[in-house]
Structure formats: structure tokens, C-alpha cells
Design a protein around this motif. Sequence first.
Motif, PDB file in Angstrom:
ATOM      1  N   GLY A 106      16.348  -7.382  -9.933  1.00  0.00           N
ATOM      2  CA  GLY A 106      16.947  -7.824  -8.682  1.00  0.00           C
ATOM      3  C   GLY A 106      17.372  -9.277  -8.729  1.00  0.00           C
ATOM      4  N   LEU A 107      17.986  -9.715  -7.628  1.00  0.00           N
ATOM      5  CA  LEU A 107      18.405 -11.107  -7.465  1.00  0.00           C
ATOM      6  C   LEU A 107      17.891 -11.625  -6.135  1.00  0.00           C
ATOM      7  CD1 LEU A 107      22.149 -10.850  -8.554  1.00  0.00           C
ATOM      8  CD2 LEU A 107      20.311 -11.949  -9.818  1.00  0.00           C
ATOM      9  N   CYS A 108      17.424 -12.861  -6.127  1.00  0.00           N
ATOM     10  CA  CYS A 108      16.992 -13.496  -4.881  1.00  0.00           C
ATOM     11  C   CYS A 108      18.220 -14.014  -4.138  1.00  0.00           C
ATOM     12  CB  CYS A 108      16.027 -14.636  -5.181  1.00  0.00           C
ATOM     13  SG  CYS A 108      14.463 -14.084  -5.869  1.00  0.00           S
ATOM     14  N   ARG A 109      18.328 -13.673  -2.855  1.00  0.00           N
ATOM     15  CA  ARG A 109      19.454 -14.110  -2.032  1.00  0.00           C
ATOM     16  C   ARG A 109      18.930 -14.639  -0.707  1.00  0.00           C
ATOM     17  NH1 ARG A 109      24.102 -12.638  -4.397  1.00  0.00           N
ATOM     18  NH2 ARG A 109      24.191 -10.738  -5.621  1.00  0.00           N
ATOM     19  N   VAL A 110      19.630 -15.617  -0.168  1.00  0.00           N
ATOM     20  CA  VAL A 110      19.266 -16.193   1.127  1.00  0.00           C
ATOM     21  C   VAL A 110      20.010 -15.445   2.226  1.00  0.00           C
ATOM     22  CG1 VAL A 110      19.315 -18.277   2.553  1.00  0.00           C
ATOM     23  CG2 VAL A 110      18.888 -18.455   0.088  1.00  0.00           C
ATOM     24  N   GLY A 111      19.286 -15.019   3.252  1.00  0.00           N
ATOM     25  CA  GLY A 111      19.916 -14.426   4.429  1.00  0.00           C
ATOM     26  C   GLY A 111      20.019 -12.919   4.395  1.00  0.00           C
ATOM     27  N   SER A 112      20.917 -12.382   3.572  1.00  0.00           N
ATOM     28  CA  SER A 112      21.097 -10.930   3.522  1.00  0.00           C
ATOM     29  C   SER A 112      21.652 -10.504   2.169  1.00  0.00           C
ATOM     30  CB  SER A 112      22.040 -10.468   4.637  1.00  0.00           C
ATOM     31  OG  SER A 112      23.311 -11.037   4.456  1.00  0.00           O
ATOM     32  N   CYS A 113      21.452  -9.237   1.855  1.00  0.00           N
ATOM     33  CA  CYS A 113      21.992  -8.680   0.612  1.00  0.00           C
ATOM     34  C   CYS A 113      23.487  -8.428   0.792  1.00  0.00           C
ATOM     35  CB  CYS A 113      21.276  -7.378   0.270  1.00  0.00           C
ATOM     36  SG  CYS A 113      19.510  -7.582  -0.030  1.00  0.00           S
ATOM     37  N   ILE A 114      24.224  -8.437  -0.307  1.00  0.00           N
ATOM     38  CA  ILE A 114      25.658  -8.184  -0.237  1.00  0.00           C
ATOM     39  C   ILE A 114      25.917  -6.678  -0.276  1.00  0.00           C
ATOM     40  CG2 ILE A 114      26.250 -10.403  -1.269  1.00  0.00           C
ATOM     41  CD1 ILE A 114      26.822  -8.928  -3.902  1.00  0.00           C
ATOM     42  N   SER A 115      27.156  -6.294  -0.073  1.00  0.00           N
ATOM     43  CA  SER A 115      27.555  -4.896  -0.089  1.00  0.00           C
ATOM     44  C   SER A 115      27.214  -4.276  -1.441  1.00  0.00           C
ATOM     45  CB  SER A 115      29.064  -4.797   0.167  1.00  0.00           C
ATOM     46  OG  SER A 115      29.477  -3.461   0.121  1.00  0.00           O
ATOM     47  N   GLY A 116      26.628  -3.088  -1.411  1.00  0.00           N
ATOM     48  CA  GLY A 116      26.244  -2.398  -2.635  1.00  0.00           C
ATOM     49  C   GLY A 116      24.838  -2.724  -3.097  1.00  0.00           C
ATOM     50  N   GLU A 117      24.100  -3.509  -2.313  1.00  0.00           N
ATOM     51  CA  GLU A 117      22.727  -3.860  -2.642  1.00  0.00           C
ATOM     52  C   GLU A 117      21.804  -3.456  -1.493  1.00  0.00           C
ATOM     53  OE1 GLU A 117      23.296  -7.836  -5.403  1.00  0.00           O
ATOM     54  OE2 GLU A 117      22.785  -8.084  -3.298  1.00  0.00           O
ATOM     55  N   TYR A 118      20.515  -3.332  -1.804  1.00  0.00           N
ATOM     56  CA  TYR A 118      19.519  -3.043  -0.777  1.00  0.00           C
ATOM     57  C   TYR A 118      18.352  -4.014  -0.914  1.00  0.00           C
ATOM     58  CZ  TYR A 118      16.676  -0.774  -4.383  1.00  0.00           C
ATOM     59  OH  TYR A 118      15.927  -0.524  -5.496  1.00  0.00           O
ATOM     60  N   LEU A 119      17.604  -4.182   0.158  1.00  0.00           N
ATOM     61  CA  LEU A 119      16.447  -5.067   0.169  1.00  0.00           C
ATOM     62  C   LEU A 119      15.285  -4.349  -0.510  1.00  0.00           C
ATOM     63  CD1 LEU A 119      14.853  -7.566   1.068  1.00  0.00           C
ATOM     64  CD2 LEU A 119      14.485  -6.419   3.256  1.00  0.00           C
ATOM     65  N   ALA A 120      14.853  -4.857  -1.657  1.00  0.00           N
ATOM     66  CA  ALA A 120      13.765  -4.242  -2.401  1.00  0.00           C
ATOM     67  C   ALA A 120      12.418  -4.873  -2.041  1.00  0.00           C
ATOM     68  CB  ALA A 120      14.018  -4.372  -3.898  1.00  0.00           C
ATOM     69  N   GLN A 121      12.398  -6.177  -1.871  1.00  0.00           N
ATOM     70  CA  GLN A 121      11.200  -6.923  -1.503  1.00  0.00           C
ATOM     71  C   GLN A 121      11.632  -8.319  -1.088  1.00  0.00           C
ATOM     72  OE1 GLN A 121       9.357  -6.560  -5.387  1.00  0.00           O
ATOM     73  NE2 GLN A 121       9.716  -8.712  -5.837  1.00  0.00           N
ATOM     74  N   PHE A 122      10.698  -9.212  -0.915  1.00  0.00           N
ATOM     75  CA  PHE A 122      11.010 -10.594  -0.560  1.00  0.00           C
ATOM     76  C   PHE A 122      10.637 -11.518  -1.705  1.00  0.00           C
ATOM     77  CE2 PHE A 122      10.532  -8.618   3.575  1.00  0.00           C
ATOM     78  CZ  PHE A 122      11.597  -9.146   4.272  1.00  0.00           C
ATOM     79  N   CYS A 123      11.511 -12.474  -2.004  1.00  0.00           N
ATOM     80  CA  CYS A 123      11.145 -13.553  -2.932  1.00  0.00           C
ATOM     81  C   CYS A 123      10.271 -14.543  -2.179  1.00  0.00           C
ATOM     82  CB  CYS A 123      12.394 -14.231  -3.484  1.00  0.00           C
ATOM     83  SG  CYS A 123      13.360 -13.162  -4.566  1.00  0.00           S
ATOM     84  N   PHE A 124      10.722 -14.972  -1.003  1.00  0.00           N
ATOM     85  CA  PHE A 124       9.948 -15.806  -0.094  1.00  0.00           C
ATOM     86  C   PHE A 124      10.222 -15.302   1.309  1.00  0.00           C
ATOM     87  CE2 PHE A 124      10.613 -18.595  -3.760  1.00  0.00           C
ATOM     88  CZ  PHE A 124       9.302 -18.923  -4.051  1.00  0.00           C
ATOM     89  N   GLU A 125       9.304 -14.519   1.852  1.00  0.00           N
ATOM     90  CA  GLU A 125       9.458 -13.891   3.156  1.00  0.00           C
ATOM     91  C   GLU A 125       9.504 -14.937   4.250  1.00  0.00           C
ATOM     92  OE1 GLU A 125       6.200 -11.563   5.123  1.00  0.00           O
ATOM     93  OE2 GLU A 125       7.450  -9.928   4.403  1.00  0.00           O
ATOM     94  N   PRO A 126      10.298 -14.840   5.270  1.00  0.00           N
ATOM     95  CA  PRO A 126      11.313 -13.828   5.557  1.00  0.00           C
ATOM     96  C   PRO A 126      12.727 -14.291   5.241  1.00  0.00           C
ATOM     97  CG  PRO A 126      10.846 -15.022   7.557  1.00  0.00           C
ATOM     98  CD  PRO A 126      10.032 -15.671   6.445  1.00  0.00           C
ATOM     99  N   VAL A 127      12.873 -15.411   4.543  1.00  0.00           N
ATOM    100  CA  VAL A 127      14.182 -16.027   4.383  1.00  0.00           C
ATOM    101  C   VAL A 127      14.899 -15.594   3.107  1.00  0.00           C
ATOM    102  CG1 VAL A 127      15.386 -18.232   4.209  1.00  0.00           C
ATOM    103  CG2 VAL A 127      13.395 -18.046   5.683  1.00  0.00           C
TER     104      VAL A 127
END
Length: 65
Positions: free
Chosen positions: A30-51
Motif C-alpha cells: 500500500g501507499l500512505c496518503r493524506v486525507g483520502s484514497c484516490i480512485s481505484g484504491e481502498y482504505l486498507a488500514q491507517f498509517c497514522f489514524e485518522p489523518v
Amino acid sequence: MGILVLVFIFISLSQHGDAHGPDSCNQGGGLCRVGSCISGEYLAQFCFEPVILCCKNLSPATTES
């Protein structure tokens, strides 16, 4: 004083809930992203919850031969 606030925020985020950290996310593909996942991705877990989210591709990567 500002540095102490930043240190406190970092410690709070790293110890919160399901925060697994960026190493766990990257090892899982996976990749850590700030805010929200991009199109074609899903939230798998948190790198640093909740941001900071750990986002993974919906479909497995394919390679052309």
C-alpha cells in the motif's frame, strides 16, 4: 513551545488506535496518503489514524509479457 506541541501531536498520532505506521503499509503493498484514497484504491488500514491512510489498489497489478 511550538516544537513541544509538534512532538506531542506526533506521539499522539503514532500511539492512537489502529495506527500501524508506514512500514507496515508499504510492506503490504500500500501507499500512505493524506486525507483520502484516490480512485481505484481502498482504505486498507491507517498509517497514522485518522489523518494518514494506507491505500491499496482495488485490482492486483498485472504485467505484460
